[in-house]
Design a protein around this motif. Sequence first.
Motif, PDB file in Angstrom:
ATOM      1  N   ARG A  70       6.930 -44.919 -23.044  1.00 11.89           N
ATOM      2  CA  ARG A  70       8.279 -45.663 -22.614  1.00 11.89           C
ATOM      3  C   ARG A  70       9.426 -44.983 -22.501  1.00 11.89           C
ATOM      4  N   ASP A  71      10.029 -43.968 -23.525  1.00  7.26           N
ATOM      5  CA  ASP A  71      11.285 -43.569 -23.575  1.00  7.26           C
ATOM      6  C   ASP A  71      10.823 -42.453 -23.208  1.00  7.26           C
ATOM      7  N   ARG A  72       9.990 -42.143 -23.137  1.00  4.76           N
ATOM      8  CA  ARG A  72      10.044 -40.904 -21.281  1.00  4.76           C
ATOM      9  C   ARG A  72      10.458 -41.291 -20.759  1.00  4.76           C
ATOM     10  N   ALA A  73       9.488 -42.030 -19.904  1.00  7.88           N
ATOM     11  CA  ALA A  73       9.504 -43.177 -18.407  1.00  7.88           C
ATOM     12  C   ALA A  73      11.660 -43.526 -18.541  1.00  7.88           C
ATOM     13  N   VAL A  74      12.023 -43.840 -19.703  1.00 11.34           N
ATOM     14  CA  VAL A  74      12.984 -44.125 -19.202  1.00 11.34           C
ATOM     15  C   VAL A  74      14.097 -43.541 -18.817  1.00 11.34           C
ATOM     16  N   PHE A  75      13.822 -42.002 -20.157  1.00 16.67           N
ATOM     17  CA  PHE A  75      15.021 -40.835 -20.322  1.00 16.67           C
ATOM     18  C   PHE A  75      14.568 -40.740 -18.582  1.00 16.67           C
ATOM     19  N   MET A  76      13.810 -40.035 -18.606  1.00 16.38           N
ATOM     20  CA  MET A  76      13.065 -39.965 -16.680  1.00 16.38           C
ATOM     21  C   MET A  76      13.890 -40.282 -15.493  1.00 16.38           C
ATOM     22  N   TYR A  77      13.999 -41.808 -16.000  1.00 16.50           N
ATOM     23  CA  TYR A  77      14.330 -43.020 -14.673  1.00 16.50           C
ATOM     24  C   TYR A  77      15.758 -42.587 -14.782  1.00 16.50           C
ATOM     25  N   SER A  78      16.550 -42.322 -15.634  1.00 15.89           N
ATOM     26  CA  SER A  78      17.902 -42.948 -15.787  1.00 15.89           C
ATOM     27  C   SER A  78      18.290 -41.545 -15.754  1.00 15.89           C
ATOM     28  N   LEU A  79      17.395 -39.762 -15.682  1.00 13.28           N
ATOM     29  CA  LEU A  79      18.393 -39.113 -14.767  1.00 13.28           C
ATOM     30  C   LEU A  79      18.028 -38.510 -13.395  1.00 13.28           C
ATOM     31  N   ILE A  80      16.377 -39.442 -12.336  1.00 13.73           N
ATOM     32  CA  ILE A  80      16.430 -39.514 -11.348  1.00 13.73           C
ATOM     33  C   ILE A  80      17.575 -40.706 -11.087  1.00 13.73           C
ATOM     34  N   VAL A  81      17.675 -41.514 -11.650  1.00 13.69           N
ATOM     35  CA  VAL A  81      18.860 -42.748 -10.650  1.00 13.69           C
ATOM     36  C   VAL A  81      20.366 -41.746 -11.152  1.00 13.69           C
ATOM     37  N   THR A  82      20.849 -41.487 -12.057  1.00 13.44           N
ATOM     38  CA  THR A  82      21.859 -40.526 -12.231  1.00 13.44           C
ATOM     39  C   THR A  82      21.947 -39.649 -10.608  1.00 13.44           C
TER      40      THR A  82
END
Length: 126
Positions: A70-82
């Motif tokens: 979950r933490d990795r998915a949230v981290f990657m999603y935040s990078l993509i959205v940024t």
Amino acid sequence: MQAQRARMSPQNPVAKAIGYMLDGDGRCEAFTRFLNDGRVCLTNNVAERALRGVALDRKAWLFAGFPRGRDRAVFMYSLIVTARMNDVDPQAWLADVLTRLPNTTASRVNKLLPWNWSLSIRREAA
């Protein structure tokens, strides 16, 4: 605003909203900040649109694992959205950053951030 609030029934939803804004520390200032700063948006539509993908992919997120996945998915999603919010192609940016990061000094990492990154920087490094 206090005068209008006093004339309303305490159970009135508008009176409750006014009370919420006036009673909190700094809420009134935060609510009126857009009057003094033109950069502040009146709505949070941009944030809501960015999160729409999370709601649409809710079932897929169930399989992300817990808690590390979950933490990795949230981290990657935040990078993509940024990256998207800075008009950068997330796939090109991540591919470039992940290949350059091991050879980048800590003082130059800021050049790899989405708001500083561009294809011209990528070509200079090549």
